[in-house]
Design a protein around this motif. Sequence first.
Motif, PDB file in Angstrom:
ATOM      1  N   GLY A   1      -3.083  14.124  -2.469  1.00 57.57           N
ATOM      2  CA  GLY A   1      -2.420  13.177  -1.583  1.00 57.57           C
ATOM      3  C   GLY A   1      -2.700  11.745  -1.992  1.00 57.57           C
ATOM      4  N   ARG A   2      -3.941  11.486  -2.358  1.00 53.68           N
ATOM      5  CA  ARG A   2      -4.318  10.140  -2.811  1.00 53.68           C
ATOM      6  C   ARG A   2      -3.557   9.766  -4.089  1.00 53.68           C
ATOM      7  NH1 ARG A   2      -8.552   7.501  -0.681  1.00 53.68           N
ATOM      8  NH2 ARG A   2      -8.649   6.284  -2.600  1.00 53.68           N
ATOM      9  N   LYS A   3      -3.495  10.699  -5.037  1.00 52.35           N
ATOM     10  CA  LYS A   3      -2.784  10.426  -6.291  1.00 52.35           C
ATOM     11  C   LYS A   3      -1.315  10.106  -6.037  1.00 52.35           C
ATOM     12  CE  LYS A   3      -5.650  13.500  -9.146  1.00 52.35           C
ATOM     13  NZ  LYS A   3      -5.647  14.785  -9.921  1.00 52.35           N
ATOM     14  N   ALA A   4      -0.705  10.910  -5.173  1.00 47.23           N
ATOM     15  CA  ALA A   4       0.720  10.725  -4.890  1.00 47.23           C
ATOM     16  C   ALA A   4       0.987   9.371  -4.248  1.00 47.23           C
ATOM     17  CB  ALA A   4       1.217  11.849  -3.987  1.00 47.23           C
ATOM     18  N   ALA A   5       0.120   8.952  -3.328  1.00 50.50           N
ATOM     19  CA  ALA A   5       0.298   7.660  -2.662  1.00 50.50           C
ATOM     20  C   ALA A   5       0.042   6.504  -3.623  1.00 50.50           C
ATOM     21  CB  ALA A   5      -0.641   7.571  -1.461  1.00 50.50           C
ATOM     22  N   GLU A   6      -0.987   6.645  -4.464  1.00 52.38           N
ATOM     23  CA  GLU A   6      -1.300   5.581  -5.426  1.00 52.38           C
ATOM     24  C   GLU A   6      -0.169   5.393  -6.429  1.00 52.38           C
ATOM     25  OE1 GLU A   6      -4.982   7.068  -6.857  1.00 52.38           O
ATOM     26  OE2 GLU A   6      -6.180   6.154  -5.240  1.00 52.38           O
ATOM     27  N   ASP A   7       0.455   6.501  -6.828  1.00 49.80           N
ATOM     28  CA  ASP A   7       1.566   6.425  -7.774  1.00 49.80           C
ATOM     29  C   ASP A   7       2.772   5.680  -7.186  1.00 49.80           C
ATOM     30  OD1 ASP A   7       0.142   7.804  -9.665  1.00 49.80           O
ATOM     31  OD2 ASP A   7       1.081   9.746  -9.288  1.00 49.80           O
ATOM     32  N   LYS A   8       2.908   5.728  -5.870  1.00 49.74           N
ATOM     33  CA  LYS A   8       4.056   5.114  -5.192  1.00 49.74           C
ATOM     34  C   LYS A   8       3.715   3.769  -4.547  1.00 49.74           C
ATOM     35  CE  LYS A   8       7.365   8.507  -5.056  1.00 49.74           C
ATOM     36  NZ  LYS A   8       8.834   8.369  -5.130  1.00 49.74           N
ATOM     37  N   MET A   9       2.471   3.304  -4.715  1.00 52.29           N
ATOM     38  CA  MET A   9       2.004   2.168  -3.931  1.00 52.29           C
ATOM     39  C   MET A   9       2.810   0.895  -4.168  1.00 52.29           C
ATOM     40  SD  MET A   9      -0.088   2.031  -1.510  1.00 52.29           S
ATOM     41  CE  MET A   9       0.418   0.712  -0.423  1.00 52.29           C
ATOM     42  N   GLU A  10       3.185   0.631  -5.385  1.00 55.26           N
ATOM     43  CA  GLU A  10       3.961  -0.579  -5.654  1.00 55.26           C
ATOM     44  C   GLU A  10       5.320  -0.508  -4.949  1.00 55.26           C
ATOM     45  OE1 GLU A  10       5.736  -3.154  -9.448  1.00 55.26           O
ATOM     46  OE2 GLU A  10       4.324  -1.504  -9.787  1.00 55.26           O
ATOM     47  N   GLU A  11       5.936   0.646  -5.003  1.00 55.32           N
ATOM     48  CA  GLU A  11       7.214   0.853  -4.324  1.00 55.32           C
ATOM     49  C   GLU A  11       7.037   0.759  -2.812  1.00 55.32           C
ATOM     50  OE1 GLU A  11      10.760   4.253  -4.197  1.00 55.32           O
ATOM     51  OE2 GLU A  11       9.028   4.480  -5.556  1.00 55.32           O
ATOM     52  N   ILE A  12       5.924   1.284  -2.320  1.00 57.25           N
ATOM     53  CA  ILE A  12       5.654   1.268  -0.876  1.00 57.25           C
ATOM     54  C   ILE A  12       5.469  -0.172  -0.381  1.00 57.25           C
ATOM     55  CG2 ILE A  12       3.900   1.850   0.866  1.00 57.25           C
ATOM     56  CD1 ILE A  12       3.495   4.503  -0.652  1.00 57.25           C
ATOM     57  N   ARG A  13       4.751  -0.990  -1.143  1.00 55.38           N
ATOM     58  CA  ARG A  13       4.554  -2.396  -0.738  1.00 55.38           C
ATOM     59  C   ARG A  13       5.888  -3.122  -0.607  1.00 55.38           C
ATOM     60  NH1 ARG A  13       0.494  -2.351  -4.848  1.00 55.38           N
ATOM     61  NH2 ARG A  13      -1.606  -2.125  -3.979  1.00 55.38           N
ATOM     62  N   GLY A  14       6.825  -2.747  -1.458  1.00 55.74           N
ATOM     63  CA  GLY A  14       8.128  -3.401  -1.437  1.00 55.74           C
ATOM     64  C   GLY A  14       8.909  -3.147  -0.163  1.00 55.74           C
ATOM     65  N   LEU A  15       8.547  -2.120   0.586  1.00 58.18           N
ATOM     66  CA  LEU A  15       9.258  -1.824   1.835  1.00 58.18           C
ATOM     67  C   LEU A  15       9.096  -2.920   2.865  1.00 58.18           C
ATOM     68  CD1 LEU A  15       8.495   1.974   2.466  1.00 58.18           C
ATOM     69  CD2 LEU A  15      10.605   0.954   1.586  1.00 58.18           C
ATOM     70  N   LEU A  16       7.996  -3.642   2.799  1.00 49.25           N
ATOM     71  CA  LEU A  16       7.693  -4.633   3.829  1.00 49.25           C
ATOM     72  C   LEU A  16       8.703  -5.771   3.869  1.00 49.25           C
ATOM     73  CD1 LEU A  16       3.815  -4.872   3.438  1.00 49.25           C
ATOM     74  CD2 LEU A  16       5.089  -3.757   5.270  1.00 49.25           C
ATOM     75  N   THR A  17       9.313  -6.057   2.733  1.00 49.06           N
ATOM     76  CA  THR A  17      10.268  -7.173   2.675  1.00 49.06           C
ATOM     77  C   THR A  17      11.653  -6.763   2.206  1.00 49.06           C
ATOM     78  OG1 THR A  17       9.465  -7.708   0.458  1.00 49.06           O
ATOM     79  CG2 THR A  17       8.463  -8.882   2.311  1.00 49.06           C
ATOM     80  N   LYS A  18      11.780  -5.503   1.769  1.00 46.79           N
ATOM     81  CA  LYS A  18      13.056  -5.036   1.213  1.00 46.79           C
ATOM     82  C   LYS A  18      14.122  -4.899   2.299  1.00 46.79           C
ATOM     83  CE  LYS A  18      14.830  -1.223  -1.597  1.00 46.79           C
ATOM     84  NZ  LYS A  18      14.476   0.079  -2.233  1.00 46.79           N
ATOM     85  N   ASN A  19      15.327  -5.361   2.003  1.00 51.58           N
ATOM     86  CA  ASN A  19      16.435  -5.235   2.942  1.00 51.58           C
ATOM     87  C   ASN A  19      16.962  -3.800   2.980  1.00 51.58           C
ATOM     88  OD1 ASN A  19      16.426  -7.960   3.683  1.00 51.58           O
ATOM     89  ND2 ASN A  19      17.681  -8.524   1.905  1.00 51.58           N
TER      90      ASN A  19
END
Length: 319
Positions: free
Chosen positions: A301-319
Amino acid sequence: MPRKKIGVALGGGTMRGMTHIGILEVLEENNFPIHFLVGCSSGAIVAAAYACGKLKELKETAILLKNKDRRKMLDLSFSGGGLIKGKQLRSLFDFLTDGKKFEDIEGLKLAFVGTDALAGNEVVIDSGSIAEALEITTALPGLAPIKRYRGRLVFDGGTAMLVPARIAYNLGAEKVIGVDVSVGRSVITRAVGDFRKMMRKSTLRRVFNPVFKMGDKALNGGEEKFFGAVKSLMRKLKLLDDYEKHRFNFFEAYLIGLRAISADYKKGLFLDDDCDIAIRPDVLHFRRSDVSQAKMMIEEGRKAAEDKMEEIRGLLTKN
């Protein structure tokens, strides 16, 4: 630019649900905000522990479990509405929730999903005792007794919705992360569903008409109509039981659940397009019931989240 309201949907998968612990740990370590947290089945257990500040305790408990501990957790019983009494699981749920209600949770909106035993639709559970709600959303028909919520018979939420991403949107989330640790529907479920479709089209349909009519009443009517149809059918078949008390043995409960799933076994399946970011940790090689592999599942679970973390951060401002 104001930040988006983020929802996280945790799907069911029996012991594979412990994978969600690693997902939430990584989000927390990166100070990623969660405004809506929705879970079903084992995903709801992890969601509850997180919302109640007991994620660390759940992780420690899960890692210490061995396969021989399953018998202690599953207090077997052949006399009630399920194969287990559920007392051991309820003790765990009480420990993880500290007696809290949904209304006591601050900082995020917590909700679970159950399945309407009669209609097969999802039921959102977001009020009252969190421990009682966990009993409902984890109640596999035949294994644990079917519960009631607001007058409806409700069981394991994974039947109606394997990953409750849509519910997070409905509650107000603008962006949603969905975590899937399931393998979809079982072979038995698909086979029964295909058999139902085949029999509806066959010349033998008239033989099965009473059963199909009962199913249709369950889908289109209320509980009273459903049990009325069951009672009528049982009389015709001379197998009448006391359904007026609405008590089921474990086999009857299993059949009710199987009917709800097989009516449309594709219903509730999770697709990547159902949310903004879909996370599918590499855990399908773990057996659903293998409690001894929790530590490895959490790491996946940790690996999967870390692999997506950059994409996940982008959700905060993405339209």
